[in-house]
Write an enzyme that holds these catalytic residues in place. Structure first.
Site, PDB file in Angstrom:
ATOM      1  N   ARG A   1      46.256  45.017  33.728  1.00  0.00           N
ATOM      2  CA  ARG A   1      47.406  45.840  33.314  1.00  0.00           C
ATOM      3  C   ARG A   1      47.020  46.772  32.153  1.00  0.00           C
ATOM      4  O   ARG A   1      46.118  47.544  32.305  1.00  0.00           O
ATOM      5  CB  ARG A   1      48.622  44.970  32.973  1.00  0.00           C
ATOM      6  CG  ARG A   1      49.208  44.295  34.189  1.00  0.00           C
ATOM      7  CD  ARG A   1      50.608  43.838  33.990  1.00  0.00           C
ATOM      8  NE  ARG A   1      51.557  44.924  34.062  1.00  0.00           N
ATOM      9  CZ  ARG A   1      51.945  45.519  35.195  1.00  0.00           C
ATOM     10  NH1 ARG A   1      51.481  45.125  36.357  1.00  0.00           N
ATOM     11  NH2 ARG A   1      52.819  46.492  35.153  1.00  0.00           N
TER      12      ARG A   1
ATOM     13  N   MET B   1      41.595  44.124  37.460  1.00  0.00           N
ATOM     14  CA  MET B   1      42.976  44.058  36.952  1.00  0.00           C
ATOM     15  C   MET B   1      43.005  44.011  35.426  1.00  0.00           C
ATOM     16  O   MET B   1      41.970  44.155  34.780  1.00  0.00           O
ATOM     17  CB  MET B   1      43.681  42.841  37.548  1.00  0.00           C
ATOM     18  CG  MET B   1      44.107  43.021  38.982  1.00  0.00           C
ATOM     19  SD  MET B   1      45.007  41.553  39.541  1.00  0.00           S
ATOM     20  CE  MET B   1      45.675  42.158  41.086  1.00  0.00           C
TER      21      MET B   1
ATOM     22  N   LYS C   1      59.834  38.387  40.481  1.00  0.00           N
ATOM     23  CA  LYS C   1      60.996  39.241  40.775  1.00  0.00           C
ATOM     24  C   LYS C   1      62.255  38.595  40.233  1.00  0.00           C
ATOM     25  O   LYS C   1      62.436  37.382  40.354  1.00  0.00           O
ATOM     26  CB  LYS C   1      61.148  39.409  42.277  1.00  0.00           C
ATOM     27  CG  LYS C   1      60.036  40.159  42.930  1.00  0.00           C
ATOM     28  CD  LYS C   1      60.278  40.193  44.395  1.00  0.00           C
ATOM     29  CE  LYS C   1      59.124  40.865  45.096  1.00  0.00           C
ATOM     30  NZ  LYS C   1      59.177  40.647  46.523  1.00  0.00           N
TER      31      LYS C   1
ATOM     32  N   GLY D   1      56.681  38.286  30.200  1.00  0.00           N
ATOM     33  CA  GLY D   1      58.015  38.393  30.802  1.00  0.00           C
ATOM     34  C   GLY D   1      58.703  37.038  30.827  1.00  0.00           C
ATOM     35  O   GLY D   1      59.870  36.908  30.417  1.00  0.00           O
TER      36      GLY D   1
ATOM     37  N   GLY E   1      53.755  34.401  31.585  1.00  0.00           N
ATOM     38  CA  GLY E   1      53.251  35.445  30.699  1.00  0.00           C
ATOM     39  C   GLY E   1      54.351  35.999  29.799  1.00  0.00           C
ATOM     40  O   GLY E   1      55.356  35.322  29.544  1.00  0.00           O
TER      41      GLY E   1
ATOM     42  N   ARG F   1      23.095  54.613  44.721  1.00  0.00           N
ATOM     43  CA  ARG F   1      24.506  55.001  44.646  1.00  0.00           C
ATOM     44  C   ARG F   1      25.141  54.680  43.293  1.00  0.00           C
ATOM     45  O   ARG F   1      24.643  53.838  42.539  1.00  0.00           O
ATOM     46  CB  ARG F   1      25.308  54.214  45.692  1.00  0.00           C
ATOM     47  CG  ARG F   1      25.243  54.800  47.068  1.00  0.00           C
ATOM     48  CD  ARG F   1      25.977  53.914  48.042  1.00  0.00           C
ATOM     49  NE  ARG F   1      26.105  54.567  49.327  1.00  0.00           N
ATOM     50  CZ  ARG F   1      26.391  53.950  50.450  1.00  0.00           C
ATOM     51  NH1 ARG F   1      26.571  52.644  50.455  1.00  0.00           N
ATOM     52  NH2 ARG F   1      26.514  54.618  51.567  1.00  0.00           N
TER      53      ARG F   1
ATOM     54  N   ILE G   1      45.933  36.219  33.705  1.00  0.00           N
ATOM     55  CA  ILE G   1      44.516  36.587  33.774  1.00  0.00           C
ATOM     56  C   ILE G   1      44.236  37.761  32.832  1.00  0.00           C
ATOM     57  O   ILE G   1      43.090  38.014  32.494  1.00  0.00           O
ATOM     58  CB  ILE G   1      44.074  36.966  35.211  1.00  0.00           C
ATOM     59  CG1 ILE G   1      44.860  38.158  35.754  1.00  0.00           C
ATOM     60  CG2 ILE G   1      44.153  35.778  36.134  1.00  0.00           C
ATOM     61  CD1 ILE G   1      44.214  38.819  36.961  1.00  0.00           C
ATOM     62  N   ASP G   2      45.290  38.485  32.424  1.00  0.00           N
ATOM     63  CA  ASP G   2      45.086  39.709  31.639  1.00  0.00           C
ATOM     64  C   ASP G   2      44.676  39.443  30.186  1.00  0.00           C
ATOM     65  O   ASP G   2      44.185  40.344  29.511  1.00  0.00           O
ATOM     66  CB  ASP G   2      46.376  40.551  31.626  1.00  0.00           C
ATOM     67  CG  ASP G   2      46.854  40.898  33.016  1.00  0.00           C
ATOM     68  OD1 ASP G   2      46.035  40.894  33.951  1.00  0.00           O
ATOM     69  OD2 ASP G   2      48.063  41.177  33.181  1.00  0.00           O
TER      70      ASP G   2
END
Ligand code: F6P
Length: 365
Positions: free
Chosen positions: A187, A185, A77, A120, A118, A178, A142-143
């Site tokens: 992104r 994850m 943030k 950002g 990362g 099933r 991790i992406d």
């Protein structure tokens, strides 16, 4: 007086961050005239009053390479260029505190900064470099979505977690006849989904880079059922989207959080499958932050250690404005602007996608 290097970890945490911190500290301790300090919660530790700084030495970093998270904390943030401030009317705005941060670093006697983060965080590194700060970047996520490096550390651990989840889902899916959907994850990139689908032997893998056609998915699942008996595993990346439609996300209401929040595609997919005519029992599992926490696997510890040692050596060489990267088999350095220019997306015509198709995995197209 000794020279000082400051470490910050920014953005979402990732297995291997502590291994980088340890490697930088151990390598720096081999130089008589250097000491290492860590800023708590990315650069907030420098901007907070009083400062929140951790002095790092051999003792402090002993054994931390096996621990997940980051001992110096992180945040995704705000940041020095967009520091959240409350307006008089109660709404939130932001202030640029980057010049103040540079002054504070000078006051603290910091000669160089290693920013582990990362895309950002590395954009922040680039902006600081343009302002004259001696800064070096270490890529983490991790992406695995940074194109300058073959792999980011943390990715393989996330893949291992996702694969373990597929393995577990297989036994329960088979017992109950099933269809089980696993949301992972990543992104805007499908790396975790694709690797874990291949490793775990899933039957369908949906990634953002290959928009899916729900009728193709229903068809593939029915191939796995005979007279109501059978099972199927779908691995879906959180950013996956249908051919006609967008990815599923929510705007975040958290102060200073700029990203949209992905997550929830598994539930949406289950609904689409029902509407598409699938009548089998279905359940969904969202792996979430389990794939980001915990002990890094050996591969990530090795890569993180290589990055840490090289990052400190780049400080010694004065190679500022660059990010450390892995280009097999070498650890290299790449200028920030090059490092953040492109995302690393899965190429739909790549060998790994061909491999997935080759073992019968439906990619939704
Ligand atoms: O970028 C890493 C990542 O884990 C993404 O895969 C995911 O979408 C996001 O961070 C989650 O962020 P947060 O921890 O803020 O919910």
């Amino acid at each position: 007086m000794k020279k000082r290097v400051l470490i910050a970890t920014g953005g979402g945490d990732c297995p291997g961050l502590n291994a980088v911190i340890r490697a930088i500290t151990l390598r720096a301790s081999q130089e008589k005239n250097w000491e290492v300090i860590g800023s708590i919660n990315a650069f907030d530790g420098i901007l907070n009053e009083p400062n929140e700084i951790l002095v790092l030495d051999d003792k402090k970093v002993g054994g931390i390479h096996i621990r997940g998270g980051t001992i110096i904390g992180t945040t995704n943030k705000g940041g020095p260029f967009a520091w959240p401030i409350k307006n008089p009317d109660g709404t939130w705005g932001s202030a640029d505190r980057s010049d103040e941060m540079i002054r504070r670093l000078q006051f603290l006697g910091v000669d160089a900064v290693i920013n582990i983060g990362g895309d950002g965080s590395q954009s922040i590194s680039q902006r600081f470099y343009e302002k004259g700060l001696n800064i070096i970047g270490v890529p983490k996520t991790i992406d695995n979505d940074l194109s300058a490096t073959d792999f980011t550390f943390g990715f393989q651990t996330a893949v291992q977690e996702a694969t373990t989840a597929v393995d577990k889902l297989v036994t329960t899916a088979a017992s109950h006849n099933r269809v089980l959907i696993l949301e992972v994850m990543g992104r805007y990139a499908g790396w975790i989904a694709l690797h874990s689908a291949v490793a775990g032997g899933a039957h369908v893998c949906l990634i953002p880079e290959i928009p899916y056609d729900i009728t193709k998915v229903v068809e593939r699942i029915y191939q796995r059922f005979d007279k109501g008996r059978g099972f199927a595993i779908i691995v879906v990346a959180e950013g996956a989207k249908p051919k006609e439609g967008d990815m599923y996300y929510e705007e975040s209401s958290e102060t200073g959080y700029k990203n949209v929040r992905l997550g929830g595609v598994a539930t949406k997919l289950m609904k689409e499958l029902k509407e598409g005519g699938l009548q089998t029992d279905m359940r969904e599992t969202v792996l979430g932050h389990l794939q980001r926490g915990g002990t890094p696997i050996a591969y990530d510890r090795v890569l993180a250690t290589q990055f840490g040692v090289r990052a400190f050596e780049m400080v010694l060489e004065g190679k500022f404005g660059q990010m450390v990267a892995y280009r097999h088999p070498n650890i290299v350095s790449v200028p920030f602007n090059e490092a953040i220019a492109h995302y690393n997306f899965v190429d739909p015509s790549s060998d790994l996608v061909k491999t997935a198709r080759g073992v019968g995995i439906c990619m939704g197209d």
